[in-house]
Design an enzyme around this catalytic site. Structure first.
Site, PDB file in Angstrom:
ATOM      1  N   CYS A  41       0.986  -0.992  -0.004  1.00 46.24           N
ATOM      2  CA  CYS A  41      -0.092  -0.036  -0.169  1.00 46.24           C
ATOM      3  C   CYS A  41       0.887   1.286   0.133  1.00 46.24           C
ATOM      4  O   CYS A  41       1.130   1.532   1.128  1.00 46.24           O
ATOM      5  CB  CYS A  41      -0.733  -0.087   1.378  1.00 46.24           C
ATOM      6  SG  CYS A  41      -1.773   1.536   1.348  1.00 46.24           S
ATOM      7  N   PHE A  42       1.279   1.933  -1.254  1.00 46.67           N
ATOM      8  CA  PHE A  42       2.174   2.918  -1.170  1.00 46.67           C
ATOM      9  C   PHE A  42       1.696   4.101  -0.520  1.00 46.67           C
ATOM     10  O   PHE A  42       2.381   4.789  -0.195  1.00 46.67           O
ATOM     11  CB  PHE A  42       2.516   3.206  -2.874  1.00 46.67           C
ATOM     12  CG  PHE A  42       3.420   2.174  -3.391  1.00 46.67           C
ATOM     13  CD1 PHE A  42       4.810   2.071  -3.131  1.00 46.67           C
ATOM     14  CD2 PHE A  42       2.928   1.349  -4.492  1.00 46.67           C
ATOM     15  CE1 PHE A  42       5.520   0.952  -3.807  1.00 46.67           C
ATOM     16  CE2 PHE A  42       3.620   0.409  -5.247  1.00 46.67           C
ATOM     17  CZ  PHE A  42       4.899   0.049  -4.775  1.00 46.67           C
ATOM     18  N   VAL A  43       0.353   4.244  -0.452  1.00 44.28           N
ATOM     19  CA  VAL A  43       0.014   5.388   0.204  1.00 44.28           C
ATOM     20  C   VAL A  43       0.366   5.156   1.936  1.00 44.28           C
ATOM     21  O   VAL A  43       0.406   6.304   2.479  1.00 44.28           O
ATOM     22  CB  VAL A  43      -1.664   5.556   0.006  1.00 44.28           C
ATOM     23  CG1 VAL A  43      -2.350   6.705   0.748  1.00 44.28           C
ATOM     24  CG2 VAL A  43      -1.866   5.958  -1.420  1.00 44.28           C
ATOM     25  N   UNK A  44       0.291   3.860   2.414  1.00 43.30           N
ATOM     26  CA  UNK A  44       0.354   3.640   3.722  1.00 43.30           C
ATOM     27  C   UNK A  44       1.781   3.627   4.189  1.00 43.30           C
ATOM     28  O   UNK A  44       2.049   4.045   5.312  1.00 43.30           O
ATOM     29  CB  UNK A  44      -0.135   2.125   3.912  1.00 43.30           C
ATOM     30  N   THR A  45       2.654   3.570   3.237  1.00 44.23           N
ATOM     31  CA  THR A  45       4.164   3.475   3.752  1.00 44.23           C
ATOM     32  C   THR A  45       4.445   5.153   3.767  1.00 44.23           C
ATOM     33  O   THR A  45       4.134   5.789   3.009  1.00 44.23           O
ATOM     34  CB  THR A  45       5.101   3.038   2.751  1.00 44.23           C
ATOM     35  OG1 THR A  45       4.917   3.065   1.416  1.00 44.23           O
ATOM     36  CG2 THR A  45       4.820   1.395   2.788  1.00 44.23           C
TER      37      THR A  45
END
Length: 157
Positions: A41-45
């Site tokens: 989840c690129f938004v989460u990292t």
């Protein structure tokens, strides 16, 4: 042109783009050997950086198989996150937070929707696994971003 059949494939999919499992099915339909597949989840990292555990796995697999024998396939939904992932596996972690901080692996890296990769995938599998996301992604922007980092940092073009 890169031949997926001759490479060990590492897959970093995106929860909001093309998931790792979908890319794995595509790569296998092209005759590739997938050695690792994950969905991030690129938004989460933090700052869209590549997950630290995935950085470690990429580094370990590149050392195990030799970086010249490895290709990374991405499934990012956005150009910026795809570019950051490509930058990480070519020139090193730009956030200097993970195992690839200051480590220039120079790995070959493509997005699953790039023509060089798409052309090797069974069209029916691609249609089922990727085509819906391809319609909503800005594929040209993603290709431009990944190409920039690939051309700048890949040692095995």
């Amino acid at each position: 042109m890169v031949d997926l059949k001759t490479k060990k494939v590492i897959i970093i999919g995106d929860r909001d783009g093309v998931p790792g499992e979908a890319i794995k099915l595509c790569a296998e339909s092209a005759g590739a050997e997938v050695v690792y597949a994950a969905t991030e989840c690129f938004v989460u990292t933090s700052a869209g950086a590549m997950d630290l555990e995935n950085q470690k796995r990429v580094k370990d697999l590149a050392e195990k198989y030799g970086p010249e024998n490895v290709i990374v396939l991405l499934g990012g939904a956005e150009a910026e996150s795809s570019g950051l992932a490509c930058e990480t596996v070519t020139v090193g972690d730009p956030t200097f937070a993970g195992p690839l901080a200051g480590v220039s692996l120079g790995l070959l890296c493509y997005h699953v929707a790039e023509p060089e990769i798409k052309s090797q995938i069974d069209p029916a599998v691609y249609e089922e696994q990727v085509s819906m996301m391809e319609m909503v992604m800005d594929v040209n922007a993603i290709i431009a971003e990944i190409s920039e980092y690939r051309n700048k940092g890949c040692k095995f073009l």
